[in-house]
Design a protein around this motif. Structure first.
Motif, PDB file in Angstrom:
ATOM      1  N   SER A 157      43.287  75.303  55.309  1.00  0.00           N
ATOM      2  CA  SER A 157      43.075  74.059  56.057  1.00  0.00           C
ATOM      3  C   SER A 157      41.616  73.633  55.971  1.00  0.00           C
ATOM      4  CB  SER A 157      43.533  74.160  57.508  1.00  0.00           C
ATOM      5  OG  SER A 157      43.342  75.429  57.999  1.00  0.00           O
ATOM      6  N   HIS A 158      40.714  74.607  55.873  1.00  0.00           N
ATOM      7  CA  HIS A 158      39.303  74.213  55.770  1.00  0.00           C
ATOM      8  C   HIS A 158      39.007  73.578  54.413  1.00  0.00           C
ATOM      9  CE1 HIS A 158      35.088  75.228  57.471  1.00  0.00           C
ATOM     10  NE2 HIS A 158      35.199  73.974  57.122  1.00  0.00           N
ATOM     11  N   ARG A 159      39.632  74.116  53.372  1.00  0.00           N
ATOM     12  CA  ARG A 159      39.412  73.498  52.053  1.00  0.00           C
ATOM     13  C   ARG A 159      39.957  72.074  52.029  1.00  0.00           C
ATOM     14  NH1 ARG A 159      40.012  77.090  46.761  1.00  0.00           N
ATOM     15  NH2 ARG A 159      42.232  76.739  47.056  1.00  0.00           N
ATOM     16  N   ARG A 180      44.210  83.161  55.862  1.00  0.00           N
ATOM     17  CA  ARG A 180      44.571  82.373  54.686  1.00  0.00           C
ATOM     18  C   ARG A 180      44.842  80.923  55.072  1.00  0.00           C
ATOM     19  NH1 ARG A 180      46.291  84.036  49.854  1.00  0.00           N
ATOM     20  NH2 ARG A 180      46.058  86.250  49.381  1.00  0.00           N
ATOM     21  N   ARG A 181      45.548  80.765  56.180  1.00  0.00           N
ATOM     22  CA  ARG A 181      45.865  79.408  56.628  1.00  0.00           C
ATOM     23  C   ARG A 181      44.585  78.658  57.015  1.00  0.00           C
ATOM     24  NH1 ARG A 181      51.127  78.389  57.935  1.00  0.00           N
ATOM     25  NH2 ARG A 181      50.471  76.840  59.456  1.00  0.00           N
ATOM     26  N   GLY A 196      47.712  74.345  45.792  1.00  0.00           N
ATOM     27  CA  GLY A 196      48.004  75.658  46.349  1.00  0.00           C
ATOM     28  C   GLY A 196      47.731  75.746  47.841  1.00  0.00           C
ATOM     29  N   ASP A 197      46.770  74.961  48.320  1.00  0.00           N
ATOM     30  CA  ASP A 197      46.435  75.034  49.742  1.00  0.00           C
ATOM     31  C   ASP A 197      47.558  74.488  50.609  1.00  0.00           C
ATOM     32  OD1 ASP A 197      43.816  76.165  49.630  1.00  0.00           O
ATOM     33  OD2 ASP A 197      43.187  74.315  48.662  1.00  0.00           O
ATOM     34  N   LEU A 198      48.217  73.428  50.117  1.00  0.00           N
ATOM     35  CA  LEU A 198      49.354  72.898  50.880  1.00  0.00           C
ATOM     36  C   LEU A 198      50.465  73.936  50.925  1.00  0.00           C
ATOM     37  CD1 LEU A 198      49.422  69.207  49.612  1.00  0.00           C
ATOM     38  CD2 LEU A 198      48.752  70.041  51.867  1.00  0.00           C
ATOM     39  N   ARG A 207      30.547  74.931  42.813  1.00  0.00           N
ATOM     40  CA  ARG A 207      31.400  75.489  43.864  1.00  0.00           C
ATOM     41  C   ARG A 207      32.755  74.809  43.900  1.00  0.00           C
ATOM     42  NH1 ARG A 207      27.196  75.054  48.871  1.00  0.00           N
ATOM     43  NH2 ARG A 207      25.678  76.568  48.170  1.00  0.00           N
ATOM     44  N   HIS A 208      33.347  74.559  42.740  1.00  0.00           N
ATOM     45  CA  HIS A 208      34.567  73.772  42.809  1.00  0.00           C
ATOM     46  C   HIS A 208      35.715  74.544  43.456  1.00  0.00           C
ATOM     47  CE1 HIS A 208      35.015  75.414  38.576  1.00  0.00           C
ATOM     48  NE2 HIS A 208      36.090  75.851  39.187  1.00  0.00           N
ATOM     49  N   ARG A 209      35.548  75.829  43.688  1.00  0.00           N
ATOM     50  CA  ARG A 209      36.592  76.569  44.386  1.00  0.00           C
ATOM     51  C   ARG A 209      36.694  76.198  45.855  1.00  0.00           C
ATOM     52  NH1 ARG A 209      38.029  82.560  42.609  1.00  0.00           N
ATOM     53  NH2 ARG A 209      38.572  82.068  40.466  1.00  0.00           N
ATOM     54  N   ARG A 210      35.676  75.491  46.353  1.00  0.00           N
ATOM     55  CA  ARG A 210      35.758  75.073  47.747  1.00  0.00           C
ATOM     56  C   ARG A 210      36.631  73.857  47.917  1.00  0.00           C
ATOM     57  NH1 ARG A 210      30.028  76.573  50.127  1.00  0.00           N
ATOM     58  NH2 ARG A 210      30.129  78.479  48.945  1.00  0.00           N
ATOM     59  N   LEU A 211      36.922  73.198  46.818  1.00  0.00           N
ATOM     60  CA  LEU A 211      37.717  71.977  46.910  1.00  0.00           C
ATOM     61  C   LEU A 211      39.197  72.340  46.931  1.00  0.00           C
ATOM     62  CD1 LEU A 211      35.628  69.905  44.388  1.00  0.00           C
ATOM     63  CD2 LEU A 211      35.476  69.926  46.868  1.00  0.00           C
ATOM     64  N   ALA A 212      39.953  71.593  47.661  1.00  0.00           N
ATOM     65  CA  ALA A 212      41.368  71.893  47.843  1.00  0.00           C
ATOM     66  C   ALA A 212      42.147  71.621  46.564  1.00  0.00           C
ATOM     67  CB  ALA A 212      41.928  71.042  48.981  1.00  0.00           C
ATOM     68  N   ASP A 213      43.254  72.329  46.403  1.00  0.00           N
ATOM     69  CA  ASP A 213      44.203  71.984  45.344  1.00  0.00           C
ATOM     70  C   ASP A 213      45.613  72.105  45.927  1.00  0.00           C
ATOM     71  OD1 ASP A 213      44.795  74.712  45.362  1.00  0.00           O
ATOM     72  OD2 ASP A 213      43.289  75.112  43.817  1.00  0.00           O
TER      73      ASP A 213
END
Lengths: 233, 245
Positions: B160-162, B155-156, B142-144, B134-140
């Motif tokens: 923020s949850h990731r 989306r926000r 792009g989230d910032l 499930r590595h898509r749950r981890l932030a990168d």
């Protein structure tokens, strides 16, 4: 929908576990000893495996923190006149010894600038110096069957160590601290000092060393009250 | 299922897909190695079974176990704190006894070092499974960017949850590293020396370590509030209960 009775019960257990924690842990504090007894043997084995036989890196003399070294005493501060002081070495040895301070001073002296870590959580960098414990034991001709060392102190404090830790090259019978003779509060005239054990293993006012082939009923003053025996760093 | 739908129709986006997918997986009773490669399945696609809406066992096991273990680690850690307060030493203020676990210093250490192995194994296994499945749950990065630029609330929230979720893993791992450094400071001297950065300001690496280790308690508490709050928006109490048990 969803919650079968088993899961409800588990949720209840989790919540009651959490709330008893918040209510002082009365229910759980009773289990502390059992948790320790169940997990310490494995932890101590890992600690012993982690502990190397070689010397650890030391600090510079300029990094010593005299003010950070707090004083703990189990039973007051005994006064040992240096002239009449004798260190008794016996047990599983060929030549039982009674060493005076001159005999200890005649052995090769070593200074170790290491971190002294107390079980309470504080730590201080201290420069200990004196003969190696290994050299003192070697004088007495230790039996190859010797596996543990019992350490007796003038204040009746008692400790036992595994022999490998006692023979570590940085485990000293310290007679000096930070370049000056050891203060009485810190264990004068002779105390144990080592970077690989918690402070409560490092007996002050040491008067007797006994090489043992097995551990007896008493593990140590604090260990018999619930502290971990190996207490390696 | 009305409760589920009410929570899910609020916003779409990837986070909903995780939730939907997890529920579907629970119904089908098996794990899929790469859920993000599967077509998005809505609840109506899934055939009924004995456990509608359940999360995979390992998700629930980790959550429930981690919550319990974190409470034990924090309570016993505060017991150890009281033996010599990080702030003020022997003259420092102690933590109220009702927050502590162990009864006395040795009891606190019994719990802290008794549970640490389980805590580390649970966390390590979880991070391993996350990276694998499930590595898509981890932030990168792009989230910032999403937080800075996107005006879309779902989306926000997802971004923020990731970030929250990833930070939780970082803080939990950090508590383990700082704890290990203080547990074996002689053998792991190189780990302790990483915390010498405040020495020019007069703080020893030991004191820095103690502060860092303690700081993981309020940090994880804040992140937990955010994590629960954001999850609540997605699935309410039902989701929380299914996550923990």
């Amino acid at each position: 929908m969803g919650s079968d009775p088993g899961r409800r019960r588990a949720l209840g257990l989790l919540v009651s576990g959490g709330s008893s924690l918040l209510l002082g842990g009365c229910g759980l504090n009773r289990w502390s000893n059992a948790v320790g007894a169940a997990t310490q043997p494995l932890n101590e084995r890992i600690e012993a495996l982690l502990q190397g036989k070689g010397p650890l890196p030391e600090f510079r003399r300029s990094q010593v923190e005299p003010a950070a070294l707090l004083v703990n005493s189990f039973n007051g501060t005994p006064n040992l006149p240096p002239e009449s002081y004798r260190l008794v070495v016996n047990g599983a040895v060929r030549r039982p010894l009674r060493l005076d301070l001159a005999a200890l001073a005649a052995l090769p002296q070593r200074e170790c600038v290491v971190r002294h870590v107390c079980v309470e959580g504080w730590a201080a960098i201290v420069a200990w110096s004196g003969p190696r414990l290994a050299d003192v034991l070697a004088l007495a001709g230790p039996s190859p069957l010797g596996a543990y060392l019992a350490i007796r102190s003038a204040d009746q404090y008692f400790e036992t160590w595994d022999l490998a830790s006692a023979l570590h090259p940085q485990t000293l019978l310290a007679t000096h601290m930070n370049g000056a003779p050891l203060p009485v509060a810190n264990g004068a005239p002779v105390r144990l000092a080592s970077p690989i054990k918690l402070g409560y293993k490092q007996s002050k006012w040491v008067t007797g060393l006994e090489l043992m082939t097995s551990l007896g009923d008493r593990l140590g003053t604090w260990e018999d009250r619930g502290y971990e025996w190996f207490a390696g760093l | 299922m009305g409760g589920n739908r009410k929570g899910l129709t609020g916003h779409c986006g990837e986070f909903c897909r995780w939730i939907v997918w997890q529920r579907v997986q629970g119904q089908l009773g098996r794990l899929t190695a790469f859920p993000w490669r599967q077509p998005v399945i809505t609840l109506s696609d899934a055939s009924g079974s004995a456990r509608p809406g359940a999360h995979p066992l390992w998700t629930r096991a980790f959550h429930g176990f981690n919550l319990l273990v974190l409470l034990l680690m924090a309570g016993s850690g505060l017991e150890i704190y009281n033996a010599n307060p990080v702030f003020g030493g022997r003259a420092g203020a102690t933590v109220p006894e009702w927050l502590t676990l162990g009864g006395w210093l040795a009891g606190g250490r019994d719990w802290h070092f008794g549970v640490m192995g389980l805590y580390a194994a649970n966390l390590g296994l979880w991070i391993g499974l996350l990276l694998q499945r499930r590595h898509r749950r981890l932030a990168d990065g792009g989230d910032l960017g999403t937080l800075r630029r996107s005006a879309s609330p779902p989306r926000r929230r997802l971004a923020s949850h990731r970030i929250t979720y990833t930070l939780m893993l970082v803080v939990l791992a950090f508590s383990l590293i700082t704890g290990l450094a203080m547990y074996k400071p002689a053998q792991l001297w190189w780990l302790v020396s990483l915390f010498a950065f405040a020495e020019p300001a007069g703080h020893s690496s030991w004191q820095t370590l103690r502060v860092c280790h303690l700081a993981t308690i309020p940090a994880i508490a804040l992140l937990l509030v955010a994590h629960v709050g954001l999850s609540w928006r997605v699935g309410g109490l039902r989701l929380l209960r299914r996550m923990a048990l």
